[in-house]
Scaffold this active site. Structure first.
Site: not given
Ligand SMILES: Nc1ncnc2c1ncn2[C@@H]1O[C@H](COP(=O)(O)OP(=O)(O)OP(=O)(O)O)[C@@H](O)[C@H]1O
Length: 242
Positions: A169, A173, A176, A178-179, A205-206
């Site tokens: 991570h 932000d 997700g 980017t991944a 997915y989560y």
């Molecule tokens: N248990 C978990 N451990 C690590 N990563 C996770 C887990 N569950 C979900 N994720 C990933 O984290 C992303 C969401 O992360 P976060 O809530 O931090 O959003 P973000 O960093 O704002 O990114 P984006 O908005 O594009 O997802 C999900 O789309 C998924 O790819």
């Protein structure tokens, strides 16, 4: 586990090159669906049709500027993914930061393309990402692993790149999106159609990521990607290509 997908890919390969107008319309359709689903997973409320309209340069009443930028940026990031595949350069942290920079362009200029300077928790996750001062080291290790790991099946490698990335991570932000761009970068590089994780599968997915992160059990995630990729071949099946 991916033998059926590899079989469909081989069949598709026998039809390449596809007709240019078909390639163009498939690419447009894919970019809209990929953008819609990836942004919807993160809470963007544009519908599939609204996403299509926004990508055509039209604004949608009642939707925030941020949601518009999320769609436009994601399409630019997809274009960058294809550019990287065409250039066939080894993946680097610089490329990953550029990709993320596009995802958050005009939305969060201070954090776009920069690793986070604070610790984060992921809501609902059992696992806590590494502390911010470890990010350079952990991302360096991820890219080094990626460069040397040549004996993994490309779909497994794409899955591991995606999941190791979200486990780290590295950004405040946009992790997700980017991944999922990185997942598809690896698939496209190896000639597979991109995998769209549809918004209806968000919970699975989560859970699949959480399983992988906490127990090391990759089965749920690999099955999810297998199923999404099989669905992705549906469009070629409808066209009678595979
Ligand atoms: N248990 C978990 N451990 C690590 N990563 C996770 C887990 N569950 C979900 N994720 C990933 O984290 C992303 C969401 O992360 P976060 O809530 O931090 O959003 P973000 O960093 O704002 O990114 P984006 O908005 O594009 O997802 C999900 O789309 C998924 O790819």
């Amino acid at each position: 586990m991916f033998a059926d997908i590899d079989h469909l890919k081989s069949t598709l390969d026998t039809h390449r090159p596809l007709l240019p107008h078909l390639v163009k319309s498939l690419a447009e359709d894919l970019a809209i669906r990929w953008t819609y689903h990836s942004n919807a997973i993160e809470g963007n409320t544009l519908t599939l049709l609204e996403t299509k309209v926004v990508l055509e340069g039209i604004t949608v009443g009642g939707k925030s500027l941020r949601e518009h930028f999320e769609a436009i940026n994601h399409k630019e990031a997809i274009d960058y993914v294809y550019e990287l595949c065409d250039r066939n350069e080894p993946l680097s942290e610089w490329h990953i930061k550029n990709l993320h920079g596009l995802v958050l362009k005009n939305i969060d200029p201070d954090n776009a393309g920069r690793y986070r300077c604070a610790n984060v928790i992921i809501t609902g996750a059992s696992h806590t990402p590494p502390e911010h001062f470890l990010l350079n080291e952990r991302m360096g290790e991820l890219v080094a692993w990626y460069e040397t790991k040549t004996n993994l099946h490309p779909i497994e490698k794409a899955c591991q790149l995606h999941t190791d990335f979200v486990i780290i991570h590295p950004f405040i932000d946009g992790n997700g999106r980017t991944a999922r761009l990185l997942l598809n970068l690896e698939l496209i590089k190896h000639g597979y159609p991109p995998c769209i994780i549809t918004v209806d599968k968000r919970l699975v997915y989560y859970e699949a990521i959480d399983d992988w992160a906490t127990t090391g059990n990759r089965h749920k995630f690999l099955t999810l990607i297998h199923d999404c990729m099989m669905e992705g071949f549906g469009v070629y099946q409808k066209l009678g290509i595979v």
